[in-house]
Design a protein around this motif. Structure first.
Motif, PDB file in Angstrom:
ATOM      1  N   GLY A 168       0.794  -1.229   0.000  1.00 16.53           N
ATOM      2  CA  GLY A 168       0.000   0.000   0.000  1.00 16.53           C
ATOM      3  C   GLY A 168       0.817   1.264   0.000  1.00 16.53           C
ATOM      4  O   GLY A 168       2.039   1.244   0.094  1.00 16.53           O
ATOM      5  N   ASP A 228      -6.226   9.018   7.670  1.00 15.51           N
ATOM      6  CA  ASP A 228      -7.679   9.077   7.451  1.00 15.51           C
ATOM      7  C   ASP A 228      -8.143  10.399   6.837  1.00 15.51           C
ATOM      8  O   ASP A 228      -9.289  10.818   7.036  1.00 15.51           O
ATOM      9  CB  ASP A 228      -8.428   8.825   8.766  1.00 15.51           C
ATOM     10  N   SER A 255      -2.677  -4.885  -7.040  1.00 17.57           N
ATOM     11  CA  SER A 255      -3.409  -4.474  -5.835  1.00 17.57           C
ATOM     12  C   SER A 255      -3.866  -3.026  -5.869  1.00 17.57           C
ATOM     13  O   SER A 255      -4.584  -2.587  -4.955  1.00 17.57           O
ATOM     14  CB  SER A 255      -2.524  -4.692  -4.604  1.00 17.57           C
ATOM     15  N   GLU A 271      -7.547  -2.368  -5.257  1.00 18.40           N
ATOM     16  CA  GLU A 271      -7.906  -2.667  -3.868  1.00 18.40           C
ATOM     17  C   GLU A 271      -7.491  -1.526  -2.949  1.00 18.40           C
ATOM     18  O   GLU A 271      -8.254  -1.123  -2.063  1.00 18.40           O
ATOM     19  CB  GLU A 271      -7.235  -3.968  -3.434  1.00 18.40           C
ATOM     20  N   TRP A 272      -6.277  -0.999  -3.146  1.00 22.10           N
ATOM     21  CA  TRP A 272      -5.808   0.105  -2.302  1.00 22.10           C
ATOM     22  C   TRP A 272      -6.745   1.304  -2.442  1.00 22.10           C
ATOM     23  O   TRP A 272      -7.118   1.919  -1.446  1.00 22.10           O
ATOM     24  CB  TRP A 272      -4.407   0.523  -2.698  1.00 22.10           C
ATOM     25  N   ALA A 313      -9.850   1.370  -3.394  1.00 16.39           N
ATOM     26  CA  ALA A 313     -11.194   1.074  -2.870  1.00 16.39           C
ATOM     27  C   ALA A 313     -11.230   1.139  -1.343  1.00 16.39           C
ATOM     28  O   ALA A 313     -12.219   1.599  -0.766  1.00 16.39           O
ATOM     29  CB  ALA A 313     -11.658  -0.289  -3.360  1.00 16.39           C
ATOM     30  N   ARG A 314     -10.170   0.677  -0.708  1.00 17.55           N
ATOM     31  CA  ARG A 314     -10.189   0.650   0.756  1.00 17.55           C
ATOM     32  C   ARG A 314      -9.878   2.013   1.360  1.00 17.55           C
ATOM     33  O   ARG A 314     -10.151   2.254   2.529  1.00 17.55           O
ATOM     34  CB  ARG A 314      -9.220  -0.414   1.282  1.00 17.55           C
ATOM     35  N   TRP A 325      -6.854   3.463   1.897  1.00 20.29           N
ATOM     36  CA  TRP A 325      -5.595   3.608   2.647  1.00 20.29           C
ATOM     37  C   TRP A 325      -4.548   2.692   2.054  1.00 20.29           C
ATOM     38  O   TRP A 325      -4.852   1.858   1.242  1.00 20.29           O
ATOM     39  CB  TRP A 325      -5.768   3.309   4.137  1.00 20.29           C
TER      40      TRP A 325
END
Length: 219
Positions: free
Chosen positions: A162, A168, A210, A213-214, A216-217, A219
């Motif tokens: 990541g 945040d 990935s 995925e990074w 979408a999540r 972080w």
């Protein structure tokens, strides 16, 4: 390229050395936060440059070994990446370099480096890539090995698994993931080997699947 290099180092442990045709890369982990510091040496001239004088100045100076050190590049302003900066610069006379957007967070005055600058290491050069998000002035440093694989020093902007911590903050995350995708993954080949500010190395090709995925999540 040295076949024995793994990039797996531990605080208090031995450095790991990668021998490229033109550049020698020595990776050392320093405590207490398992920071990576990288000493680069031009094979043909012996010129030296240090990336992140993170901590444990005596160990970093032992790596330098009394040889002339041309510069210390700080990848970003977080304290764990510059605890040894003042001591190393005072002992060696090296020129401290950092992006101006992070300069105020550093303990000594630094010379500015910005997107697209080339930092010499003897006959070799590092290209500065500005990646905004982990901090405003985070940079990565790219060595384009004329004989093969690109080598990329990413600070805390990119790790195996990541991008760096953006606390945040959606705006900071979107900025960082965008810069990492556009300036690194879109611009460089899969065999690009990258060296982060903490922990193990990886390649862009290993991490590329990935990316969705990074994002979408978040972080």
């Amino acid at each position: 390229m040295s076949s024995s290099y793994t990039g797996n180092v531990e605080p208090g442990g031995e450095p790991d050395v990668r021998e490229l045709p033109g550049l020698r890369i020595t990776k050392l982990s320093v405590g207490p936060m398992d920071n990576n510091a990288y000493l680069l040496e031009c094979v043909s001239t012996g010129d030296l440059l240090l990336i992140d004088a993170a901590n444990e100045a005596p160990r970093l100076l032992e790596l330098v070994g009394g040889r002339p050190l041309s510069a210390v590049v700080t990848t970003h302003q977080h304290m764990d990446h510059w605890v040894a900066l003042e001591e190393v610069v005072a002992a060696t006379g090296a020129r401290p370099l950092a992006h101006p957007d992070d300069a105020e967070g550093l303990p000594i005055t630094t010379s500015p480096v910005v997107e697209g600058d080339r930092i010499p290491v003897g006959d070799c050069a590092l290209e500065v890539i500005h990646l905004v998000g982990h901090t405003p002035g985070s940079i990565a440093l790219l060595y384009r090995d004329p004989s093969g694989t690109p080598h990329l020093f990413t600070g805390d902007s990119l790790f195996p698994g990541g991008v760096g911590n953006t606390h945040d903050d959606p705006e900071a995350f979107n900025s960082l993931i965008g810069d990492v995708e556009h300036k690194l993954f879109d611009a460089l080949p899969d065999d690009t080997w990258f060296y982060p500010g903490h922990g193990k190395d990886s390649t862009l090709g290993a991490e590329r699947p990935s990316l969705p995925e990074w994002r979408a999540r978040g972080w």
